[in-house]
Design an enzyme around this catalytic site. Structure first.
Site, PDB file in Angstrom:
ATOM      1  N   SER A 428       0.825  -1.262  -0.084  1.00 14.49           N
ATOM      2  CA  SER A 428       0.011   0.188   0.118  1.00 14.49           C
ATOM      3  C   SER A 428       0.808   1.530  -0.026  1.00 14.49           C
ATOM      4  O   SER A 428       0.209   2.283  -0.279  1.00 14.49           O
ATOM      5  CB  SER A 428      -0.813   0.049   0.958  1.00 14.49           C
ATOM      6  OG  SER A 428      -0.277  -0.229   2.336  1.00 14.49           O
ATOM      7  N   HIS A 456      -4.994  -3.302  -2.840  1.00 14.40           N
ATOM      8  CA  HIS A 456      -4.716  -2.255  -3.972  1.00 14.40           C
ATOM      9  C   HIS A 456      -4.562  -3.213  -5.238  1.00 14.40           C
ATOM     10  O   HIS A 456      -3.896  -2.375  -6.367  1.00 14.40           O
ATOM     11  CB  HIS A 456      -3.491  -1.856  -3.408  1.00 14.40           C
ATOM     12  CG  HIS A 456      -3.822  -0.970  -2.231  1.00 14.40           C
ATOM     13  ND1 HIS A 456      -4.231   0.486  -2.314  1.00 14.40           N
ATOM     14  CD2 HIS A 456      -3.597  -1.355  -0.961  1.00 14.40           C
ATOM     15  CE1 HIS A 456      -4.453   0.806  -0.942  1.00 14.40           C
ATOM     16  NE2 HIS A 456      -3.969  -0.196  -0.401  1.00 14.40           N
ATOM     17  N   LYS A 487     -11.794   0.475  -2.525  1.00 13.97           N
ATOM     18  CA  LYS A 487     -10.889   0.973  -3.378  1.00 13.97           C
ATOM     19  C   LYS A 487     -11.273   1.176  -4.827  1.00 13.97           C
ATOM     20  O   LYS A 487     -11.945   1.817  -5.198  1.00 13.97           O
ATOM     21  CB  LYS A 487      -9.351   0.443  -3.139  1.00 13.97           C
ATOM     22  CG  LYS A 487      -9.174   0.712  -1.632  1.00 13.97           C
ATOM     23  CD  LYS A 487      -7.863  -0.350  -1.211  1.00 13.97           C
ATOM     24  CE  LYS A 487      -7.261   0.309   0.129  1.00 13.97           C
ATOM     25  NZ  LYS A 487      -8.426   0.088   1.335  1.00 13.97           N
TER      26      LYS A 487
END
Length: 640
Positions: A428, A456, A487
């Site tokens: 991250s 991610h 996300k």
């Protein structure tokens, strides 16, 4: 001066003991104090007495021990539980080891007229009569004005408790006294000792509770015990220098306030930035238009019309909340449809949705691993993985970042242990990608589960945004695929995909799943539509990946070393103050890109963490790259 000791005791058949008080007073005040103590006995909140006893004894001046009052500290507490935590902390401060047992034994004194005399080390009860306990008596305050005020106004809990505590802890063998009043209308109690003084704790029980009792913590031999009991029960004591309002307050927040100030001085203090628009490539911040370069909404789905339309339809049909946990009333058709879509998207049998990615890792790892197991965790894993490992009670072994040779060495050092290997898919902060082929090979070779956090990675890497397995052409090889919906998906929640055995087990064992109210059906619908759009329009993922390549090239052309295969591009600054200044310069120019500092990254390794969206234009990214290079290169900053 001739003095008299007066003791009043009041009781009735239903309540038992109702009230008690005592005074040591001059002879000329004897009559009026007898009347006042009788009035006090007759007007007690615990009821009307049917028995009142007044005992009056002459006291010689030479029999009286004069003591200065203990210093007083007040600790404000909001409830009984918090009060008990304060007591526990002070007992630990006194060097006592069996604190929880002491607090449990304290409750045994609630039904007693006297106090428990407790060996502070062995926790043996030492009072000769366990029903009656030890009664500390023959004591009063010397200050005449305060004494009159206390008597005229009825019971003064503070003054009387301070007198008793001063007498008790003045004996050299008493380590401490603990006390809660048995008056239902008085919730304050205390801990007292020669070292601590009198620590007044504003709430040690709830209003209306008749519970109350005291413990004297003793340390000494048998002869000293007998002398101590004699002192407590027979020694006449007058306590001096008791004044109204003499207690000083403790600032419970002092340590926290000092830590906050220290964070400010180290340029590590964090402040919330309030966005005044939906999350998208351009946002409103402080009434200005800003290019968003820090959002995890990589595909710009938070403000996508088709997703909002789907969510709106579900809002109209299902309402705003779920109304319960997943195993009670909190599972709707929307939850099941999302889990089916996730499983298909990730090529797995089944999926389970958690409230957040943090909650998912905090549920998965403790459910699958326990004491005796072992977890191998990358040194740069996200905080949610770190906390999940700690909560599992398994042994956690940290291996060097993405170093498969170090990982294998450490696995060989713990042969035959059951457990798993866990890693971020895309890390991250640095944006680099897990060595999935190496990790899965080691897991399979040594009989360990493999777990990847794709927070991610999903919607970001792989030809169609399906994450790490697609990126490495290893579809179906990882045992546990965990990720988030907050996300690239642009919604909220976490999830895990895997075999049906895995998901059924987690539904029955993962505490963060079992004991949390489930997410809104609206959120489920938004996430489902976003996944469908990724499947229907893979070009959006390709545009994101093209933007990453373009931005890295633009940064390199401006003299900044930047590389990434994900949507996260770290721009390393170094010092925290310098990183903050660079970020502020960029903010003033309309580029929203906060500094990342310790403890998110190591001290002295602060950075700008650029996070791109599929909807950024190449012109915007080129302009941003030039501005970043200029901000870093400014003389006032470069000299720091």
């Amino acid at each position: 001066m001739n003095r008299y000791s007066i003791k009043m005791r009041a009781s009735n058949k239903e309540e038992g003991h109702i009230s008690g008080a005592e005074k040591i007073i001059p002879e000329e005040e004897l009559e009026q104090y007898c009347s006042r103590l009788l009035a006090r006995a007759l007007r007690h909140s615990k009821g009307k007495p049917d028995f009142i006893n007044l005992k009056i004894e002459a006291v010689k001046e030479e029999e009286i021990l004069h003591l200065p009052a203990l210093n007083v500290t007040t600790v404000e507490t909001s409830n009984a539980g918090e009060g008990m935590e304060v007591v526990s902390g002070y007992l630990h401060r006194l060097g006592l080891e069996r604190v929880e047992e002491i607090l449990a034994l304290w409750k045994q004194s609630y039904a007693m007229r006297g106090a428990i005399l407790l060996d502070a080390d062995t926790l043996e009860r030492l009072e000769p009569d366990r029903e009656r306990g030890i009664r500390a008596t023959y004591m009063d305050m010397e200050t005449e004005d305060a004494a009159r005020k206390s008597a005229c106004g009825g019971k003064n809990h503070f003054n009387e408790a301070l007198v008793l505590a001063t007498k008790v802890v003045s004996h050299p063998n008493i380590i401490a006294e603990l006390c809660i009043s048995d008056d239902p209308d008085y919730v304050t109690g205390y801990i007292a000792s020669g070292e601590l003084g009198y620590v007044r704790i504003t709430r040690l029980k709830e209003l209306g509770s008749p519970d109350g009792g005291r413990v004297f913590l003793f340390r000494g031999n048998e002869r000293e015990r007998e002398e101590c009991i004699q002192y407590l029960q027979q020694q006449k004591v007058l306590v001096h220098n008791i004044k109204e309002g003499q207690e000083k307050s403790v600032n419970k927040w002092k340590r926290i306030e000092e830590e906050l100030q220290s964070l400010r001085e180290q340029h590590l203090y964090r402040e919330i930035r309030v966005i005044e628009s939906s999350q998208r490539a351009h946002v409103r911040y402080r009434n200005r238009n800003m290019l968003m370069l820090a959002s995890n909404s990589y595909l710009d789905f938070c403000d996508e019309e088709r997703i909002k339309e789907s969510a709106s339809q579900v809002l109209a049909e299902y309402g705003t909340g779920s109304g319960g946990s997943r195993l009670t009333t909190g599972t709707t058709v929307c939850h099941i449809e999302l889990e089916e879509t996730l499983a298909r998207f990730k090529g797995r049998e089944s999926a389970v949705v958690f409230n957040t990615g943090f909650a998912a890792n905090g549920g998965i790892l403790p459910a699958l691993c326990r004491a005796g197991d072992i977890i191998y965790s990358d040194e740069l894993n996200h905080a949610s993985i770190i906390d999940g490992c700690r909560q599992s009670r398994a042994e956690t072994v940290i291996y060097r970042h993405n170093d498969m040779a170090d990982l294998e060495r450490k696995i060989r050092e713990h042969p035959g242990r059951q457990g798993l290997i866990v890693s971020d898919g895309v890390f991250s902060m640095d944006g680099d990608i897990v060595n999935l082929p190496g990790l899965v090979e080691l897991a399979d070779t040594y009989g360990l589960l493999s777990m990847i956090d794709e927070a991610h990675a999903t919607g970001v890497i792989g030809a169609t945004g399906r994450g790490c397995e697609e990126h490495f052409h290893m579809e179906g090889r990882t045992d546990i695929l965990m990720g988030t919906l907050s996300k690239a998906i642009g919604a909220e929640g976490g999830y895990v995909c895997g075999s049906r055995t895995l998901t059924e087990y987690l539904k029955n064992r993962a505490r963060s799943y079992i004991f949390s109210t489930s997410l809104s059906p609206v959120t489920m619908a938004a996430a489902k539509r976003a996944l469908e759009l990724i499947e229907e329009e893979p070009g959006r993922v390709r545009r994101l990946q093209e933007n990453v390549r373009w931005f890295c090239s633009a940064l390199q052309e401006n003299g900044i070393d930047a590389h990434s295969e994900s949507a996260i591009i770290p721009i390393r600054i170094g010092g925290e103050e310098k990183a903050m200044q660079v970020s502020e310069v960029l903010m003033e120019q309309g580029f929203f890109i906060p500094a990342i500092r310790y403890p998110t990254v190591k001290k002295g390794e602060a950075m700008l963490r650029a996070a791109l969206m599929a909807t950024h234009t190449k012109e915007e990214l080129s302009e941003a790259a030039a501005a970043i290079a200029a901000a870093i290169g400014q003389g006032s900053i470069g000299e720091l």
